[in-house]
Design a protein around this motif. Structure first.
Motif, PDB file in Angstrom:
ATOM      1  N   MET A  16       6.068   4.237 -14.104  1.00 62.67           N
ATOM      2  CA  MET A  16       6.714   4.600 -15.370  1.00 62.67           C
ATOM      3  C   MET A  16       5.833   5.549 -16.182  1.00 62.67           C
ATOM      4  O   MET A  16       6.327   6.510 -16.781  1.00 62.67           O
ATOM      5  CB  MET A  16       7.052   3.343 -16.184  1.00 62.67           C
ATOM      6  CG  MET A  16       8.114   2.473 -15.529  1.00 62.67           C
ATOM      7  SD  MET A  16       9.617   3.374 -15.081  1.00 62.67           S
ATOM      8  CE  MET A  16      10.206   3.868 -16.689  1.00 62.67           C
ATOM      9  N   SER A  17       4.546   5.305 -16.183  1.00 59.99           N
ATOM     10  CA  SER A  17       3.614   6.184 -16.888  1.00 59.99           C
ATOM     11  C   SER A  17       3.633   7.587 -16.285  1.00 59.99           C
ATOM     12  O   SER A  17       3.684   8.589 -17.012  1.00 59.99           O
ATOM     13  CB  SER A  17       2.204   5.598 -16.829  1.00 59.99           C
ATOM     14  OG  SER A  17       1.297   6.451 -17.475  1.00 59.99           O
ATOM     15  N   GLU A  18       3.613   7.666 -14.963  1.00 56.12           N
ATOM     16  CA  GLU A  18       3.649   8.969 -14.287  1.00 56.12           C
ATOM     17  C   GLU A  18       4.958   9.707 -14.573  1.00 56.12           C
ATOM     18  O   GLU A  18       4.954  10.921 -14.801  1.00 56.12           O
ATOM     19  CB  GLU A  18       3.465   8.799 -12.776  1.00 56.12           C
ATOM     20  CG  GLU A  18       2.080   8.334 -12.360  1.00 56.12           C
ATOM     21  CD  GLU A  18       1.012   9.405 -12.510  1.00 56.12           C
ATOM     22  OE1 GLU A  18       1.341  10.610 -12.455  1.00 56.12           O
ATOM     23  OE2 GLU A  18      -0.163   9.029 -12.664  1.00 56.12           O
ATOM     24  N   LEU A  19       6.080   8.981 -14.564  1.00 55.23           N
ATOM     25  CA  LEU A  19       7.367   9.616 -14.844  1.00 55.23           C
ATOM     26  C   LEU A  19       7.422  10.144 -16.277  1.00 55.23           C
ATOM     27  O   LEU A  19       7.913  11.252 -16.514  1.00 55.23           O
ATOM     28  CB  LEU A  19       8.520   8.633 -14.610  1.00 55.23           C
ATOM     29  CG  LEU A  19       8.852   8.324 -13.157  1.00 55.23           C
ATOM     30  CD1 LEU A  19       9.893   7.209 -13.075  1.00 55.23           C
ATOM     31  CD2 LEU A  19       9.343   9.567 -12.427  1.00 55.23           C
ATOM     32  N   MET A  20       6.907   9.358 -17.227  1.00 53.05           N
ATOM     33  CA  MET A  20       6.891   9.800 -18.622  1.00 53.05           C
ATOM     34  C   MET A  20       5.977  11.015 -18.790  1.00 53.05           C
ATOM     35  O   MET A  20       6.338  11.980 -19.476  1.00 53.05           O
ATOM     36  CB  MET A  20       6.433   8.665 -19.539  1.00 53.05           C
ATOM     37  CG  MET A  20       7.424   7.515 -19.617  1.00 53.05           C
ATOM     38  SD  MET A  20       9.062   8.009 -20.190  1.00 53.05           S
ATOM     39  CE  MET A  20       8.703   8.442 -21.864  1.00 53.05           C
ATOM     40  N   ASP A  21       4.814  10.972 -18.157  1.00 54.12           N
ATOM     41  CA  ASP A  21       3.899  12.117 -18.236  1.00 54.12           C
ATOM     42  C   ASP A  21       4.532  13.365 -17.623  1.00 54.12           C
ATOM     43  O   ASP A  21       4.435  14.458 -18.191  1.00 54.12           O
ATOM     44  CB  ASP A  21       2.573  11.804 -17.528  1.00 54.12           C
ATOM     45  CG  ASP A  21       1.694  10.840 -18.311  1.00 54.12           C
ATOM     46  OD1 ASP A  21       1.984  10.577 -19.495  1.00 54.12           O
ATOM     47  OD2 ASP A  21       0.709  10.339 -17.720  1.00 54.12           O
ATOM     48  N   LEU A  22       5.181  13.206 -16.471  1.00 53.68           N
ATOM     49  CA  LEU A  22       5.846  14.343 -15.825  1.00 53.68           C
ATOM     50  C   LEU A  22       6.909  14.930 -16.737  1.00 53.68           C
ATOM     51  O   LEU A  22       6.963  16.148 -16.950  1.00 53.68           O
ATOM     52  CB  LEU A  22       6.467  13.903 -14.493  1.00 53.68           C
ATOM     53  CG  LEU A  22       7.314  14.956 -13.770  1.00 53.68           C
ATOM     54  CD1 LEU A  22       6.470  16.156 -13.364  1.00 53.68           C
ATOM     55  CD2 LEU A  22       8.012  14.337 -12.571  1.00 53.68           C
ATOM     56  N   SER A  23       7.726  14.072 -17.307  1.00 52.55           N
ATOM     57  CA  SER A  23       8.782  14.527 -18.210  1.00 52.55           C
ATOM     58  C   SER A  23       8.188  15.272 -19.407  1.00 52.55           C
ATOM     59  O   SER A  23       8.652  16.362 -19.766  1.00 52.55           O
ATOM     60  CB  SER A  23       9.601  13.324 -18.678  1.00 52.55           C
ATOM     61  OG  SER A  23      10.590  13.735 -19.585  1.00 52.55           O
ATOM     62  N   ASN A  24       7.173  14.700 -20.010  1.00 50.07           N
ATOM     63  CA  ASN A  24       6.538  15.344 -21.168  1.00 50.07           C
ATOM     64  C   ASN A  24       5.892  16.676 -20.801  1.00 50.07           C
ATOM     65  O   ASN A  24       5.953  17.641 -21.575  1.00 50.07           O
ATOM     66  CB  ASN A  24       5.506  14.407 -21.796  1.00 50.07           C
ATOM     67  CG  ASN A  24       6.157  13.255 -22.524  1.00 50.07           C
ATOM     68  OD1 ASN A  24       7.281  13.355 -23.000  1.00 50.07           O
ATOM     69  ND2 ASN A  24       5.455  12.139 -22.588  1.00 50.07           N
ATOM     70  N   GLU A  25       5.266  16.759 -19.631  1.00 48.65           N
ATOM     71  CA  GLU A  25       4.641  18.016 -19.195  1.00 48.65           C
ATOM     72  C   GLU A  25       5.687  19.093 -18.958  1.00 48.65           C
ATOM     73  O   GLU A  25       5.479  20.260 -19.325  1.00 48.65           O
ATOM     74  CB  GLU A  25       3.817  17.779 -17.933  1.00 48.65           C
ATOM     75  CG  GLU A  25       2.540  16.994 -18.204  1.00 48.65           C
ATOM     76  CD  GLU A  25       1.880  16.442 -16.944  1.00 48.65           C
ATOM     77  OE1 GLU A  25       2.439  16.593 -15.831  1.00 48.65           O
ATOM     78  OE2 GLU A  25       0.798  15.842 -17.079  1.00 48.65           O
ATOM     79  N   ILE A  26       6.816  18.736 -18.365  1.00 50.06           N
ATOM     80  CA  ILE A  26       7.895  19.704 -18.139  1.00 50.06           C
ATOM     81  C   ILE A  26       8.417  20.209 -19.480  1.00 50.06           C
ATOM     82  O   ILE A  26       8.580  21.422 -19.684  1.00 50.06           O
ATOM     83  CB  ILE A  26       9.035  19.083 -17.298  1.00 50.06           C
ATOM     84  CG1 ILE A  26       8.559  18.833 -15.867  1.00 50.06           C
ATOM     85  CG2 ILE A  26      10.266  19.984 -17.305  1.00 50.06           C
ATOM     86  CD1 ILE A  26       9.502  17.988 -15.036  1.00 50.06           C
TER      87      ILE A  26
END
Length: 151
Positions: free
Chosen positions: A8-18
Motif C-alpha cells: 500500500m505504501s509503494e502504491l501510494m508513493d507511485l501514485s504521488n510520484e506520477i
C-alpha cells in the motif's frame, strides 16, 4: 512493516510520484481549469447518455457537487445540457466544441505520459500485466463492496 503495508505504501508513493511529475505539464496545458472540471469533461466524453447520477458515480463525488460543477462548465460553454423528447425529466450532458478541445488536450497529455513511460511497460510480460490486473480488480471489487455497504 508487513507486505500489505509495504504494498500500500509503494502504491501510494507511485501514485504521488506520477501526479507530481505530471502536474506541471497538466497545469500548463490546461491552465484555467480545475482537475475536477477536466475529469468531468473526460467522463462526459466517455459515458453515453451521461447525467448527474452517472457523473457522480464515475467521479466519486456527490450529486450536489456534480450539479455545481456542471453549472460552472455550462457557464464556461464547455458542456451543454439536453433532454430527450420522450423524457423531459432527465437532463443529460454533452461536450461543446470548446469542451471537446479541452478533452483532446487532456487525452494527448495522457498519451504523451504513456509514451514517456514506455520503457517500463515494454519490459513487462503478459503474465506480469495479468497479475497486476487481477490484484487491482480484486481490490477494487472489495472497495466497491465496502462503499455499497456504507450507503
Amino acid at each position: 512493516m508487513d507486505k500489505r503495508q509495504q504494498l500500500m505504501s509503494e502504491l501510494m508513493d507511485l501514485s504521488n510520484e506520477i501526479i507530481w511529475l505530471n502536474k506541471p505539464e497538466l497545469e500548463s496545458a490546461l491552465a484555467g481549469y480545475t482537475l475536477n472540471e477536466v475529469e468531468v469533461i473526460e467522463h462526459i466524453a466517455l459515458i453515453p447518455e451521461v447525467n448527474v447520477t452517472k457523473l457522480a458515480a464515475a467521479s466519486y463525488m456527490t450529486r450536489g457537487a456534480i450539479s455545481k460543477l456542471t453549472k460552472k462548465l455550462v457557464a464556461k460553454e464547455l458542456i451543454e445540457s439536453y433532454q430527450h423528447e420522450h423524457n423531459k425529466k432527465e437532463i443529460y450532458f454533452r461536450l461543446t466544441p470548446a469542451g471537446e478541445k479541452i478533452n483532446a488536450i487532456h487525452q494527448q497529455l495522457h498519451h504523451s505520459f504513456l509514451e514517456r513511460d514506455q520503457e517500463v511497460f515494454q519490459q513487462m510480460t503478459k503474465e506480469e500485466f495479468d497479475t497486476i490486473f487481477r490484484f487491482i480488480g480484486r481490490y477494487r471489487q472489495h472497495l466497491k463492496r465496502l462503499l455499497k455497504e456504507k450507503r
